[in-house]
Design a protein around this motif. Structure first.
Motif, PDB file in Angstrom:
ATOM      1  N   VAL A  31       4.941   3.175  12.777  1.00 30.83           N
ATOM      2  CA  VAL A  31       4.221   2.694  11.594  1.00 30.83           C
ATOM      3  C   VAL A  31       2.706   2.679  11.810  1.00 30.83           C
ATOM      4  CG1 VAL A  31       6.145   1.272  10.813  1.00 30.83           C
ATOM      5  CG2 VAL A  31       4.421   0.251  12.292  1.00 30.83           C
ATOM      6  N   SER A  85       1.387   7.045  13.946  1.00 29.21           N
ATOM      7  CA  SER A  85       2.292   7.101  15.107  1.00 29.21           C
ATOM      8  C   SER A  85       1.505   7.159  16.424  1.00 29.21           C
ATOM      9  CB  SER A  85       3.175   8.350  14.989  1.00 29.21           C
ATOM     10  OG  SER A  85       2.352   9.493  15.093  1.00 29.21           O
ATOM     11  N   ILE A 121       0.853  -1.183   0.000  1.00 28.73           N
ATOM     12  CA  ILE A 121       0.000   0.000   0.000  1.00 28.73           C
ATOM     13  C   ILE A 121       0.895   1.241   0.000  1.00 28.73           C
ATOM     14  CG2 ILE A 121      -2.100  -0.984   1.009  1.00 28.73           C
ATOM     15  CD1 ILE A 121      -1.106   0.147   3.709  1.00 28.73           C
ATOM     16  N   MET A 168       0.986   5.085   0.491  1.00 27.05           N
ATOM     17  CA  MET A 168       0.430   6.372   0.950  1.00 27.05           C
ATOM     18  C   MET A 168       1.559   7.371   1.208  1.00 27.05           C
ATOM     19  SD  MET A 168      -2.286   5.032   3.758  1.00 27.05           S
ATOM     20  CE  MET A 168      -3.320   3.637   3.473  1.00 27.05           C
ATOM     21  N   THR A 169       2.549   6.959   1.999  1.00 25.75           N
ATOM     22  CA  THR A 169       3.578   7.883   2.500  1.00 25.75           C
ATOM     23  C   THR A 169       4.453   8.418   1.370  1.00 25.75           C
ATOM     24  OG1 THR A 169       3.573   6.590   4.531  1.00 25.75           O
ATOM     25  CG2 THR A 169       5.434   8.077   4.210  1.00 25.75           C
ATOM     26  N   ARG A 193      13.911  -5.271  12.161  1.00 23.21           N
ATOM     27  CA  ARG A 193      13.001  -5.840  11.159  1.00 23.21           C
ATOM     28  C   ARG A 193      13.762  -6.423   9.974  1.00 23.21           C
ATOM     29  NH1 ARG A 193       7.673  -2.543  10.617  1.00 23.21           N
ATOM     30  NH2 ARG A 193       8.149  -2.785   8.437  1.00 23.21           N
ATOM     31  N   SER A 237       6.296  -0.794   2.422  1.00 24.59           N
ATOM     32  CA  SER A 237       6.621  -2.178   2.785  1.00 24.59           C
ATOM     33  C   SER A 237       6.396  -3.081   1.581  1.00 24.59           C
ATOM     34  CB  SER A 237       5.743  -2.638   3.954  1.00 24.59           C
ATOM     35  OG  SER A 237       5.986  -1.837   5.084  1.00 24.59           O
ATOM     36  N   GLU A 247       1.590   9.545  18.479  1.00 25.18           N
ATOM     37  CA  GLU A 247       1.026  10.896  18.617  1.00 25.18           C
ATOM     38  C   GLU A 247      -0.319  10.972  17.875  1.00 25.18           C
ATOM     39  OE1 GLU A 247       4.284  10.294  17.869  1.00 25.18           O
ATOM     40  OE2 GLU A 247       4.885  10.761  19.918  1.00 25.18           O
ATOM     41  N   MET A 248      -0.369  10.357  16.685  1.00 26.96           N
ATOM     42  CA  MET A 248      -1.632  10.374  15.920  1.00 26.96           C
ATOM     43  C   MET A 248      -2.706   9.564  16.658  1.00 26.96           C
ATOM     44  SD  MET A 248      -1.174  12.349  13.419  1.00 26.96           S
ATOM     45  CE  MET A 248       0.028  13.289  14.336  1.00 26.96           C
ATOM     46  N   LEU A 283      -3.920  20.203  14.906  1.00 28.54           N
ATOM     47  CA  LEU A 283      -2.778  19.388  14.493  1.00 28.54           C
ATOM     48  C   LEU A 283      -1.671  20.288  13.957  1.00 28.54           C
ATOM     49  CD1 LEU A 283      -4.460  16.256  12.953  1.00 28.54           C
ATOM     50  CD2 LEU A 283      -2.948  16.317  14.900  1.00 28.54           C
ATOM     51  N   GLY A 312       3.758  12.236   5.721  1.00 24.32           N
ATOM     52  CA  GLY A 312       3.698  10.977   6.459  1.00 24.32           C
ATOM     53  C   GLY A 312       2.399  10.911   7.240  1.00 24.32           C
ATOM     54  N   SER A 313       2.447  11.415   8.477  1.00 19.98           N
ATOM     55  CA  SER A 313       1.241  11.416   9.314  1.00 19.98           C
ATOM     56  C   SER A 313       0.104  12.203   8.648  1.00 19.98           C
ATOM     57  CB  SER A 313       1.549  12.067  10.669  1.00 19.98           C
ATOM     58  OG  SER A 313       2.654  11.454  11.262  1.00 19.98           O
ATOM     59  N   TYR A 317       8.934   4.663   2.139  1.00 22.90           N
ATOM     60  CA  TYR A 317       8.596   3.770   3.258  1.00 22.90           C
ATOM     61  C   TYR A 317       7.489   2.793   2.860  1.00 22.90           C
ATOM     62  CZ  TYR A 317      11.467   6.557   6.370  1.00 22.90           C
ATOM     63  OH  TYR A 317      12.541   7.186   6.960  1.00 22.90           O
TER      64      TYR A 317
HETATM   65  C1  LIG Z   1       9.224   0.222   8.720  1.00 25.77           C
HETATM   66  C2  LIG Z   1       8.187   1.102   8.104  1.00 25.77           C
HETATM   67  C3  LIG Z   1       7.242   0.579   7.225  1.00 25.77           C
HETATM   68  C4  LIG Z   1       6.293   1.410   6.637  1.00 25.77           C
HETATM   69  N1  LIG Z   1       5.401   0.900   5.708  1.00 25.77           N
HETATM   70  C5  LIG Z   1       4.575   1.738   5.029  1.00 25.77           C
HETATM   71  C6  LIG Z   1       3.758   1.267   3.940  1.00 25.77           C
HETATM   72  O1  LIG Z   1       3.757   0.075   3.624  1.00 25.77           O
HETATM   73  N2  LIG Z   1       2.998   2.155   3.260  1.00 25.77           N
HETATM   74  C7  LIG Z   1       2.966   3.476   3.577  1.00 25.77           C
HETATM   75  O2  LIG Z   1       2.257   4.224   2.912  1.00 25.77           O
HETATM   76  N3  LIG Z   1       3.721   3.960   4.597  1.00 25.77           N
HETATM   77  C8  LIG Z   1       4.526   3.136   5.329  1.00 25.77           C
HETATM   78  N4  LIG Z   1       5.321   3.603   6.347  1.00 25.77           N
HETATM   79  C9  LIG Z   1       5.264   5.013   6.680  1.00 25.77           C
HETATM   80  C10 LIG Z   1       4.650   5.295   8.024  1.00 25.77           C
HETATM   81  O3  LIG Z   1       3.254   5.125   7.943  1.00 25.77           O
HETATM   82  C11 LIG Z   1       5.080   6.708   8.410  1.00 25.77           C
HETATM   83  O4  LIG Z   1       6.448   6.643   8.743  1.00 25.77           O
HETATM   84  C12 LIG Z   1       4.270   7.265   9.534  1.00 25.77           C
HETATM   85  O5  LIG Z   1       2.959   7.521   9.124  1.00 25.77           O
HETATM   86  C13 LIG Z   1       4.884   8.565  10.062  1.00 25.77           C
HETATM   87  O6  LIG Z   1       5.154   9.441   9.001  1.00 25.77           O
HETATM   88  P1  LIG Z   1       6.613  10.108   8.870  1.00 25.77           P
HETATM   89  O7  LIG Z   1       7.634   9.067   9.022  1.00 25.77           O
HETATM   90  O8  LIG Z   1       6.633  10.916   7.616  1.00 25.77           O
HETATM   91  O9  LIG Z   1       6.724  11.076  10.109  1.00 25.77           O
HETATM   92  P2  LIG Z   1       6.073  12.537  10.277  1.00 25.77           P
HETATM   93  O10 LIG Z   1       4.662  12.543   9.851  1.00 25.77           O
HETATM   94  O11 LIG Z   1       6.992  13.521   9.647  1.00 25.77           O
HETATM   95  O12 LIG Z   1       6.146  12.697  11.854  1.00 25.77           O
HETATM   96  C14 LIG Z   1       7.394  12.789  12.555  1.00 25.77           C
HETATM   97  C15 LIG Z   1       7.088  12.789  14.052  1.00 25.77           C
HETATM   98  O13 LIG Z   1       6.268  13.925  14.364  1.00 25.77           O
HETATM   99  C16 LIG Z   1       5.055  13.501  14.977  1.00 25.77           C
HETATM  100  N5  LIG Z   1       3.976  14.369  14.518  1.00 25.77           N
HETATM  101  C17 LIG Z   1       3.557  14.598  13.247  1.00 25.77           C
HETATM  102  N6  LIG Z   1       2.525  15.465  13.245  1.00 25.77           N
HETATM  103  C18 LIG Z   1       2.287  15.790  14.543  1.00 25.77           C
HETATM  104  C19 LIG Z   1       1.342  16.634  15.213  1.00 25.77           C
HETATM  105  N7  LIG Z   1       0.415  17.297  14.537  1.00 25.77           N
HETATM  106  N8  LIG Z   1       1.387  16.723  16.555  1.00 25.77           N
HETATM  107  C20 LIG Z   1       2.323  16.028  17.258  1.00 25.77           C
HETATM  108  N9  LIG Z   1       3.234  15.215  16.700  1.00 25.77           N
HETATM  109  C21 LIG Z   1       3.229  15.099  15.357  1.00 25.77           C
HETATM  110  C22 LIG Z   1       4.854  12.047  14.536  1.00 25.77           C
HETATM  111  O14 LIG Z   1       4.049  11.340  15.441  1.00 25.77           O
HETATM  112  C23 LIG Z   1       6.290  11.557  14.503  1.00 25.77           C
HETATM  113  O15 LIG Z   1       6.680  11.192  15.808  1.00 25.77           O
HETATM  114  C24 LIG Z   1       6.261   2.783   6.963  1.00 25.77           C
HETATM  115  C25 LIG Z   1       7.200   3.305   7.864  1.00 25.77           C
HETATM  116  C26 LIG Z   1       8.159   2.492   8.430  1.00 25.77           C
HETATM  117  C27 LIG Z   1       9.170   3.094   9.376  1.00 25.77           C
END
Ligand SMILES: Cc1cc2nc3c(=O)[nH]c(=O)nc-3n(C[C@H](O)[C@H](O)[C@H](O)COP(=O)(O)OP(=O)(O)OC[C@H]3O[C@@H](n4cnc5c(N)ncnc54)[C@H](O)[C@@H]3O)c2cc1C
Length: 396
Positions: free
Chosen positions: A373, A376, A127, A129-130, A211, A164, A378-379, A396, A135-136, A162
């Motif tokens: 993953v 997060s 899937i 999305m990211t 992992r 998988s 926080e979310m 947010l 990300g979030s 990111y």
């Molecule tokens: C091993 C692994 C596998 C993954 N597999 C997939 C996949 O198959 N498909 C896919 O689409 N994605 C995948 N992801 C992506 C994963 O869903 C994202 O890493 C996750 O959603 C967080 O996004 P980001 O890493 O961009 O962090 P960010 O969104 O940049 O956030 C960074 C930090 O800030 C915090 N934060 C963000 N916004 C706020 C807010 N408003 N208030 C407080 N804190 C906040 C977050 O909680 C986090 O701690 C994977 C990630 C990993 C590490």
């Protein structure tokens, strides 16, 4: 009693899946960790598919021993697999996350083409999305999807990271903005894309702290053209498809966290009862009691929250009505995994940080991704608080 929510049938299923994984996954777990042996991962995926376990979420397709299969059993599979090897479990959890929208939203010919082989264990899905800038905040994605009315094809341009199973998947479910003039929630579309479509490339796969054996990387889409029938659901309704999977994915992640936490705890408990220090078993020291007790109640809390969410889903409760419970289970289970992995290393001392003396260091490295993953911590807290305070507009 840890399995308070379970029926006799559920308990029998846990014993069945545990026995299956002990036979199929346990002997390959070391090769997956040590050699990142993808062939070993695929062999277990195939065995799971052939035994019908990939269909647990899809009662209309399932034909195994359970009278009412569902998320409870898929979560149990996830928990038991993560107990043995979390990297392997992420591969099937992602394949299930891909199967879910295919089952619910794909046109029949697309379902047959992509869903059937995933559930049979002969294919894998991803899937997407990211993105680098998103990300979030998934609504802010920059990938574009447009319909070419001359060729009757969807055209995708974007960069996902990111992801998988990237490079290993047979099908990618891709989300992108299809109407940039409206709010992303109303202008997002989801498409199933075959891995061999021209224009897809994989700039890199990532080197994670843990992992080992699962594959996660980048996927770019440059003028990727797919037939009209690959649309999932309706044009511009992709955000709803994304949301529809979140509760189910969070329960599965609750199972992942629980499995990882339990595997750490079992190591800590054994060590505390056998290692002698200062003339006594370690487990006789009150500071160690504290760690054992803290792990124990957190694991119980994680288990109760995880299977409450799964059982609610199986009882037909979903969407906003399950949002708080699903977020709680994901939050508590994944944070519990990190907590237990850390405390287990502490109880083991030097053996906890050394590869030669068991799996504690592996579990410690593996666990850390869990609160990131699938939404997060926080979310998850935001979702819980939003349900508790409906009169407050989230900042947010
Ligand atoms: C091993 C692994 C596998 C993954 N597999 C997939 C996949 O198959 N498909 C896919 O689409 N994605 C995948 N992801 C992506 C994963 O869903 C994202 O890493 C996750 O959603 C967080 O996004 P980001 O890493 O961009 O962090 P960010 O969104 O940049 O956030 C960074 C930090 O800030 C915090 N934060 C963000 N916004 C706020 C807010 N408003 N208030 C407080 N804190 C906040 C977050 O909680 C986090 O701690 C994977 C990630 C990993 C590490």
């Amino acid at each position: 009693m840890r399995d308070f929510f379970m029926t006799d049938e559920d308990r029998a299923f846990r014993a069945e899946i545990r026995e299956f994984l002990a036979r199929e996954l346990a002997p390959r777990a070391e090769a997956i960790e040590r050699d990142e042996d993808w062939e070993a991962v695929k062999q277990v995926v195939r065995a799971l598919g052939e035994a019908g376990y990939m269909k647990l979420m899809f009662a209309d397709l399932y034909s195994g021993s359970l009278s009412q299969p569902g998320l409870t059993h898929a979560t149990m599979l996830s928990e038991e697999a993560a107990y043995l090897n979390y990297a392997f479990e992420t591969t099937i959890a992602t394949a299930l996350s891909c199967a879910f929208p295919l089952h619910r939203f794909a046109r029949p010919e697309i379902r047959d083409r992509y869903l059937t082989p995933i559930l049979e264990g002969s294919a894998i899905g991803s899937i997407c999305m990211t993105e680098p800038n998103v990300g979030s905040d998934s609504a802010g994605m920059e990938t574009r999807i447009r319909f070419d009315s001359k060729t009757k094809e969807w055209v995708i341009d974007g960069f996902k990271r990111y992801i998988s199973n990237a490079t290993k998947s047979d099908v990618y479910i891709v989300w992108g903005i299809s109407d940039p003039d409206v709010a992303p929630q109303k202008g997002m579309t989801a498409i199933a894309v075959s891995a061999d479509t021209p224009g897809i490339s994989f700039p890199q796969t990532y080197d994670f702290m843990g992992r080992r054996g699962c594959v996660v990387g980048e996927v770019t889409f440059e003028n990727v053209r797919v037939p009209a029938e690959n649309l999932l659901g309706e044009e511009n309704k992709g955000f709803k498809i994304m949301l529809s999977a979140f509760n189910f994915e969070r329960a599965i992640l609750g199972g992942s966290g629980l499995g990882v936490a339990r595997s750490a705890f079992d190591i800590a408990r054994d060590h505390a009862q056998t290692r002698v220090a200062f003339g006594e078993k370690l487990g006789q020291k009150q500071l160690i009691w504290d760690m054992i007790a803290q792990m124990s109640w957190r694991i119980d809390a994680a288990e109760l929250l995880t299977y409450r969410a799964a059982k609610m889903y199986d009882a037909g409760i979903d969407g906003k009505d399950l949002m708080r419970e699903a977020a709680q289970c994901k939050l508590v289970s994944t944070e519990t995994a990190v907590y237990c992995a850390d405390r287990t290393v502490q109880i083991l001392g030097g053996d906890g940080v050394t590869r030669q003396f068991g799996r504690a260091e592996q579990i410690y490295r593996d666990a850390r991704a869990l609160p990131i993953v699938g939404g997060s911590s926080e979310m998850a807290k935001y979702l819980i608080a939003a349900r508790e305070m409906p009169s407050i507009k989230p900042n947010l």
